[in-house]
Design a protein around this motif. Structure first.
Motif, short mmCIF file in Angstrom:
data_model
loop_
_atom_site.label_atom_id
_atom_site.label_comp_id
_atom_site.label_asym_id
_atom_site.label_seq_id
_atom_site.Cartn_x
_atom_site.Cartn_y
_atom_site.Cartn_z
N SER A 41 0.84 -1.21 0.00
CA SER A 41 0.00 0.00 0.00
C SER A 41 0.87 1.26 0.00
CB SER A 41 -0.96 0.00 1.18
OG SER A 41 -0.26 0.04 2.39
N LEU A 42 2.02 1.20 0.68
CA LEU A 42 2.95 2.32 0.65
C LEU A 42 3.50 2.53 -0.75
CD1 LEU A 42 4.60 4.53 2.06
CD2 LEU A 42 6.28 2.78 2.64
N ASN A 43 3.86 1.45 -1.43
CA ASN A 43 4.34 1.55 -2.81
C ASN A 43 3.27 2.12 -3.73
OD1 ASN A 43 7.02 0.75 -2.68
ND2 ASN A 43 6.49 -1.43 -2.71
N LEU A 79 3.11 5.83 -3.18
CA LEU A 79 4.26 6.50 -3.78
C LEU A 79 4.14 6.58 -5.30
CD1 LEU A 79 7.18 5.07 -1.60
CD2 LEU A 79 6.33 7.43 -1.65
N ARG A 80 3.60 5.56 -5.93
CA ARG A 80 3.42 5.57 -7.38
C ARG A 80 2.41 6.63 -7.82
NH1 ARG A 80 2.48 -0.05 -7.15
NH2 ARG A 80 4.48 -0.97 -6.69
N GLN A 81 1.46 6.96 -6.95
CA GLN A 81 0.43 7.95 -7.28
C GLN A 81 0.96 9.39 -7.24
OE1 GLN A 81 -2.83 7.34 -4.61
NE2 GLN A 81 -3.09 5.20 -5.20
N GLN A 82 2.11 9.59 -6.62
CA GLN A 82 2.66 10.94 -6.48
C GLN A 82 3.37 11.37 -7.77
OE1 GLN A 82 2.06 12.89 -3.81
NE2 GLN A 82 0.81 11.15 -3.15
N ASN A 83 3.12 12.61 -8.15
CA ASN A 83 3.79 13.17 -9.34
C ASN A 83 4.94 14.04 -8.87
OD1 ASN A 83 1.95 12.02 -11.10
ND2 ASN A 83 0.52 13.73 -10.86
N LEU A 84 6.12 13.73 -9.29
CA LEU A 84 7.29 14.51 -8.94
C LEU A 84 7.61 15.46 -10.09
CD1 LEU A 84 9.56 11.74 -7.36
CD2 LEU A 84 8.08 13.38 -6.21
N LEU A 85 7.91 16.69 -9.73
CA LEU A 85 8.27 17.69 -10.74
C LEU A 85 9.78 17.81 -10.81
CD1 LEU A 85 5.64 20.38 -9.70
CD2 LEU A 85 5.45 18.70 -11.53
N ASN A 86 10.26 18.04 -11.98
CA ASN A 86 11.69 18.17 -12.18
C ASN A 86 12.10 19.63 -12.01
OD1 ASN A 86 14.29 17.50 -12.69
ND2 ASN A 86 14.06 17.34 -14.90
N ARG A 87 12.07 20.08 -10.76
CA ARG A 87 12.49 21.45 -10.44
C ARG A 87 13.05 21.47 -9.03
NH1 ARG A 87 7.24 25.09 -8.93
NH2 ARG A 87 6.54 23.75 -7.29
N GLY A 88 13.67 22.56 -8.65
CA GLY A 88 14.28 22.68 -7.33
C GLY A 88 13.24 22.77 -6.21
#
Length: 147
Positions: free
Chosen positions: A3-5, A8-17
């Motif tokens: 469930s933790l994985n 984490l897969r549902q999160q969108n990471l942005l390529n910025r500082g």
């Protein structure tokens, strides 16, 4: 772990500082200007300031406790509810007569009143008004003529 994985897969990471976000407005970056703006909206600058007098003879813990009590920051049922805790019952569990606030715990509760009687006798001062607030009590005590 699965469930933790999934989370984490549902999160969108942005390529910025990384940036600091001001909690009062998540769409703004943290800055002194934003803090000042938020404070000016939430604080009434025309209200009279508390005239709390810091006494050097009293322990720091005691001073901080009284100051926090005046500001309604000690842990009472009403304060916990205002902080978001799921408090269904906020009536004083000692006397059942009123909501459990800092003023009630330290002054208004029947138990607190019984404590104030020997204190005022020991200090040789008239019985204090337990119907008001802690700030009013401190002002009343400081106005008592004494040597």
């Amino acid at each position: 772990m699965e469930s933790l994985n999934d989370l984490l897969r549902q999160q969108n990471l942005l390529n910025r500082g990384d940036v600091w976000i001001w909690k009062n407005n998540e769409h703004q970056e943290f800055s002194v200007k934003n803090v000042n703006s938020s404070l000016s909206q939430n604080v009434d600058l025309n209200s009279a300031p508390c005239t709390f007098i810091w006494n050097n003879w009293v322990t720091t813990k005691s001073i901080m406790f009284v100051w926090r009590a005046i500001e309604e920051k000690i842990l009472s049922a009403v304060a916990l509810r205002s902080r978001g805790m799921n408090q269904i019952q906020v009536i004083c569990k000692t006397c059942g007569a009123a909501e459990e606030t800092a003023d009630h715990i330290l002054l208004g509760c029947n138990f607190a009143r019984r404590i104030w009687e020997p204190i005022t006798f020991w200090l040789k001062i008239p019985m204090v008004n337990t119907e008001g607030s802690i700030a009013e009590l401190l002002q009343e005590i400081s106005d008592i003529p004494r040597s």
